[in-house]
Scaffold this motif. Structure first.
Motif, PDB file in Angstrom:
ATOM      1  N   ALA A 221     -75.777  20.392  17.594  1.00  0.00           N
ATOM      2  CA  ALA A 221     -74.908  21.519  17.906  1.00  0.00           C
ATOM      3  C   ALA A 221     -74.639  21.649  19.398  1.00  0.00           C
ATOM      4  O   ALA A 221     -73.834  22.485  19.806  1.00  0.00           O
ATOM      5  CB  ALA A 221     -75.532  22.814  17.377  1.00  0.00           C
ATOM      6  N   SER A 222     -75.296  20.844  20.199  1.00  0.00           N
ATOM      7  CA  SER A 222     -75.170  20.965  21.651  1.00  0.00           C
ATOM      8  C   SER A 222     -74.125  19.991  22.189  1.00  0.00           C
ATOM      9  O   SER A 222     -74.028  18.853  21.733  1.00  0.00           O
ATOM     10  CB  SER A 222     -76.517  20.690  22.320  1.00  0.00           C
ATOM     11  N   PRO A 223     -73.345  20.417  23.194  1.00  0.00           N
ATOM     12  CA  PRO A 223     -72.402  19.481  23.832  1.00  0.00           C
ATOM     13  C   PRO A 223     -73.111  18.377  24.606  1.00  0.00           C
ATOM     14  O   PRO A 223     -72.469  17.403  25.010  1.00  0.00           O
ATOM     15  CB  PRO A 223     -71.592  20.395  24.769  1.00  0.00           C
ATOM     16  N   ALA A 224     -74.427  18.540  24.790  1.00  0.00           N
ATOM     17  CA  ALA A 224     -75.213  17.504  25.470  1.00  0.00           C
ATOM     18  C   ALA A 224     -75.868  16.542  24.482  1.00  0.00           C
ATOM     19  O   ALA A 224     -76.711  15.736  24.866  1.00  0.00           O
ATOM     20  CB  ALA A 224     -76.286  18.159  26.346  1.00  0.00           C
ATOM     21  N   PHE A 225     -75.489  16.628  23.200  1.00  0.00           N
ATOM     22  CA  PHE A 225     -76.030  15.735  22.175  1.00  0.00           C
ATOM     23  C   PHE A 225     -75.784  14.279  22.577  1.00  0.00           C
ATOM     24  O   PHE A 225     -74.722  13.933  23.101  1.00  0.00           O
ATOM     25  CB  PHE A 225     -75.356  16.047  20.839  1.00  0.00           C
ATOM     26  N   HIS A 226     -76.761  13.423  22.318  1.00  0.00           N
ATOM     27  CA  HIS A 226     -76.701  12.056  22.849  1.00  0.00           C
ATOM     28  C   HIS A 226     -75.520  11.241  22.320  1.00  0.00           C
ATOM     29  O   HIS A 226     -75.064  10.300  22.971  1.00  0.00           O
ATOM     30  CB  HIS A 226     -78.008  11.321  22.552  1.00  0.00           C
ATOM     31  N   ALA A 227     -74.998  11.596  21.152  1.00  0.00           N
ATOM     32  CA  ALA A 227     -73.883  10.829  20.598  1.00  0.00           C
ATOM     33  C   ALA A 227     -72.649  10.917  21.479  1.00  0.00           C
ATOM     34  O   ALA A 227     -71.853   9.972  21.540  1.00  0.00           O
ATOM     35  CB  ALA A 227     -73.560  11.321  19.188  1.00  0.00           C
ATOM     36  N   SER A 229     -72.643  11.016  24.758  1.00  0.00           N
ATOM     37  CA  SER A 229     -72.846  10.055  25.841  1.00  0.00           C
ATOM     38  C   SER A 229     -72.618   8.637  25.354  1.00  0.00           C
ATOM     39  O   SER A 229     -72.027   7.806  26.054  1.00  0.00           O
ATOM     40  CB  SER A 229     -74.269  10.197  26.405  1.00  0.00           C
ATOM     41  N   ALA A 230     -73.087   8.352  24.140  1.00  0.00           N
ATOM     42  CA  ALA A 230     -72.897   7.006  23.584  1.00  0.00           C
ATOM     43  C   ALA A 230     -71.412   6.697  23.393  1.00  0.00           C
ATOM     44  O   ALA A 230     -70.969   5.581  23.633  1.00  0.00           O
ATOM     45  CB  ALA A 230     -73.637   6.893  22.255  1.00  0.00           C
ATOM     46  N   ASN A 231     -70.637   7.715  22.987  1.00  0.00           N
ATOM     47  CA  ASN A 231     -69.202   7.512  22.808  1.00  0.00           C
ATOM     48  C   ASN A 231     -68.494   7.269  24.133  1.00  0.00           C
ATOM     49  O   ASN A 231     -67.595   6.431  24.225  1.00  0.00           O
ATOM     50  CB  ASN A 231     -68.577   8.734  22.128  1.00  0.00           C
ATOM     51  N   ARG A 232     -68.903   8.026  25.140  1.00  0.00           N
ATOM     52  CA  ARG A 232     -68.227   7.890  26.433  1.00  0.00           C
ATOM     53  C   ARG A 232     -68.508   6.543  27.081  1.00  0.00           C
ATOM     54  O   ARG A 232     -67.614   5.903  27.619  1.00  0.00           O
ATOM     55  CB  ARG A 232     -68.658   9.025  27.363  1.00  0.00           C
ATOM     56  N   ASP A 233     -69.752   6.120  27.038  1.00  0.00           N
ATOM     57  CA  ASP A 233     -70.104   4.863  27.702  1.00  0.00           C
ATOM     58  C   ASP A 233     -71.471   4.424  27.205  1.00  0.00           C
ATOM     59  O   ASP A 233     -72.496   4.899  27.683  1.00  0.00           O
ATOM     60  CB  ASP A 233     -70.124   5.058  29.223  1.00  0.00           C
ATOM     61  N   LEU A 234     -71.480   3.522  26.242  1.00  0.00           N
ATOM     62  CA  LEU A 234     -72.735   3.053  25.661  1.00  0.00           C
ATOM     63  C   LEU A 234     -73.614   2.363  26.701  1.00  0.00           C
ATOM     64  O   LEU A 234     -74.829   2.283  26.543  1.00  0.00           O
ATOM     65  CB  LEU A 234     -72.450   2.108  24.495  1.00  0.00           C
ATOM     66  N   HIS A 335     -65.538  -4.330  21.796  1.00  0.00           N
ATOM     67  CA  HIS A 335     -65.672  -3.339  20.728  1.00  0.00           C
ATOM     68  C   HIS A 335     -65.926  -1.954  21.300  1.00  0.00           C
ATOM     69  O   HIS A 335     -65.139  -1.030  21.085  1.00  0.00           O
ATOM     70  CB  HIS A 335     -66.810  -3.737  19.780  1.00  0.00           C
ATOM     71  N   ILE A 336     -67.005  -1.804  22.029  1.00  0.00           N
ATOM     72  CA  ILE A 336     -67.328  -0.501  22.610  1.00  0.00           C
ATOM     73  C   ILE A 336     -67.054  -0.599  24.110  1.00  0.00           C
ATOM     74  O   ILE A 336     -67.960  -0.805  24.919  1.00  0.00           O
ATOM     75  CB  ILE A 336     -68.800  -0.128  22.353  1.00  0.00           C
ATOM     76  N   ASP A 337     -65.803  -0.474  24.474  1.00  0.00           N
ATOM     77  CA  ASP A 337     -65.465  -0.642  25.888  1.00  0.00           C
ATOM     78  C   ASP A 337     -64.411   0.351  26.348  1.00  0.00           C
ATOM     79  O   ASP A 337     -63.849   0.214  27.423  1.00  0.00           O
ATOM     80  CB  ASP A 337     -64.947  -2.059  26.142  1.00  0.00           C
TER      81      ASP A 337
END
Length: 538
Positions: A221-227, A229-234, A335-337
């Motif tokens: 529920a937090s905007p600081a959830f790790h997902a 960060s992973a989406n922005r830059d793995l 892929h994740i870039d």
């Protein structure tokens, strides 16, 4: 002789004791600290230990037993540098380098000046081999303190009596070699993961101190959830958890939590399946296990383009590579870039020398073989990716009914009932309402044109050269209504053709049981009322 030696030893001991007493005022009182006792002979009794130094710092040189204070003397050396510590390391206890006697005047001769490493000097990181320090009389080597740890400078051997800065990079690289991540920039980058270690009490403490994440890191529920960060830059995750996210030096892998179990009341897809990164760990997994949405990556469900018609295409059997690069796994380059997938058409989309384009702003692809680039007459050859289930790719959107043309030759123009299945039974059929429908798993959209003449020979309906008369059916010449073979008569045509293309012995506009009428290709074959036209032949 033995008695004389003993007497001389006693004189020497007494002289040393008296000399010590003359040089310093002996502490008085019922209880005297060990540091005070030791400082009777060496050190400085006025020296007070700080919270970062050994309480025995008052007894450590300078001054030595002879009053010497030069750090170039082995009896003085780097004592204070070790015990007092510095701006970026904690003081090292006396016991780390030698035994600490219980009484200041009861040193055994074999203990005096002997280096015996312990404590932080022999600290071992988890999984690393035991530390075996060496003292050669002038320098120490292979101590944890000076680089005997993974990624450290194993060859570092500081000289006890030599001045040195012990600057960053002396004991380990800047940054340390892999598995430590490559870090660019100044030392302030170290603070991101080691906020206390660089200039604090945990540097050189026998442990690897890494800053963890706060509670919000695992709070969906937090905007600081790790997902997010992973989406922005793995790469920010890979820096500490390894290029394959199996944990690296942190020891925490994505699969530690993403294990297929229930966490926070929700089932978390496994990060790996049979040791291979799982596509549905990040997206997909709802309609199928291909990884294609719906279920977009975390936080992107509101972006309709990310979901769109993925499931429709997958269900129809089209390969992912037709629209974008199909990664071997999540770590495949490209892929994740970036913020979203790059559309790079391939495979079926390029059929017939098509030149497809994609416009993410309008969410439309155009110029693809799949949607009629090689045909004509279609009503919507640039479908909207986000309009699912509303007929964006219905029959007639990619090509006319019938098609206006094929790559070569032109498609016949049907003015009368002629279901597609008459010539394309592998592609289409007719439903209960008499409507053309696609054969499930058939040959529709496969890069080729499949057609048959319903039991006739090959070439039965192929036009002749230059558009002139041709096809086997037109070579069955009619020589009149009452002529005899070797040429067919009109009666022969009726007898041979109407069982499939007619009804009650006559040709019909709907084509009879074949559902293909002569008028489908020969518009003048029928009169306006549906009767056979005499003028078609003569």
């Amino acid at each position: 002789m033995a008695r004389l030696a003993f007497r001389h030893a006693g004189y020497a001991f007494t002289a040393a004791f008296l000399a010590c007493g003359q040089a310093r005022e002996a502490p008085r009182g019922a209880w005297v600290s060990q540091a005070a006792k030791c400082s009777r002979c060496h050190g400085d009794p006025a020296r007070v230990a700080s919270s970062s130094s050994d309480p025995l710092i008052a007894a450590a040189p300078p001054v030595d037993l002879r009053g010497g204070q030069a750090t170039t003397e082995r009896s003085v050396g780097a004592h204070q540098r070790h015990l007092a510590g510095g701006s970026w390391w904690t003081g090292v206890a006396c016991a780390s380098c030698h035994l600490v006697p219980s009484e200041s005047v009861s040193h055994l001769p074999q203990q005096q000046g002997k280096v015996t490493f312990s404590g932080v000097a022999v600290a071992v990181w988890p999984g690393a081999p035991a530390v075996q320090p060496i003292w050669d009389g002038a320098s120490c080597s292979a101590t944890y303190c000076h680089g005997a740890f993974p990624g450290g400078n194993a060859g570092n051997a500081p000289v006890w009596t030599a001045a040195r800065d012990d600057a960053c990079g002396t004991c380990h690289g800047l940054p340390p070699p892999p598995p430590h991540p490559a870090v660019e920039g100044m030392l302030d980058r170290c603070l991101v993961c080691h906020p206390d270690s660089l200039w604090g009490p945990t540097h050189v403490d026998g442990h690897l101190d890494i800053q963890g994440h706060d509670a919000a890191w695992v709070d969906p529920a937090s905007p600081a959830f790790h997902a997010f960060s992973a989406n922005r830059d793995l790469a920010t995750c890979q820096a500490c958890h390894g290029a394959d996210l199996t944990g690296s030096f942190t020891g925490v892998a994505c699969s530690s939590c993403h294990d297929g179990g229930v966490h926070g009341g929700a089932t978390v897809p496994p990060f790996e399946v049979a040791g291979v990164p799982n596509c549905v760990a990040c997206h997909g997994g709802t309609d199928n296990q291909s990884g294609a949405p719906p279920r977009s990556t975390w936080g992107n469900a509101g972006d309709l383009v990310r979901v769109g018609a993925h499931s429709t295409h997958v269900a129809a059997g089209y390969d992912c590579a037709a629209c974008h690069v199909k990664p071997a796994d999540m770590f495949t380059p490209g892929h994740i870039d970036g913020p979203h997938a790059d559309v790079v058409f391939g495979g079926l989309a390029l059929g017939g020398s098509s030149t497809p384009t994609w416009d993410r702003t309008t969410a439309r692809c155009s110029g693809t073989y799949c949607h009629g680039a090689t045909l004509a007459g279609g009503s919507n050859s640039a479908p909207d990716w986000t309009r699912v289930g509303v007929g964006e790719a219905a029959c007639g959107t990619c090509h006319g009914q019938p098609p206006a043309r094929l790559p070569s030759p032109s498609h016949p123009v049907y003015l009368y009932a002629a279901p597609c299945l008459g010539c394309h039974p592998a592609t289409t059929t007719v439903d209960g309402f008499g409507q053309n429908v696609i054969v499930a798993g058939g040959a529709h959209l496969n890069g080729g044109v499949e057609y048959t003449f319903g039991g006739h020979q090959d070439g039965w309906a192929v036009p002749g050269a230059g558009g002139g008369p041709g096809g086997l059916h037109s070579l069955q010449n009619c020589m009149g209504c009452s002529s005899n073979p070797p040429w067919l008569t009109m009666g022969d045509y009726y007898n041979n053709c109407t069982p499939c293309h007619g009804s009650n012995g006559d040709f019909v506009t709907w084509g009879g049981t074949s559902r293909v009428s002569c008028g489908a290709c020969h518009p003048a074959f029928f009169n306006a009322d549906g009767s056979t036209s005499c003028t078609f032949c003569h």
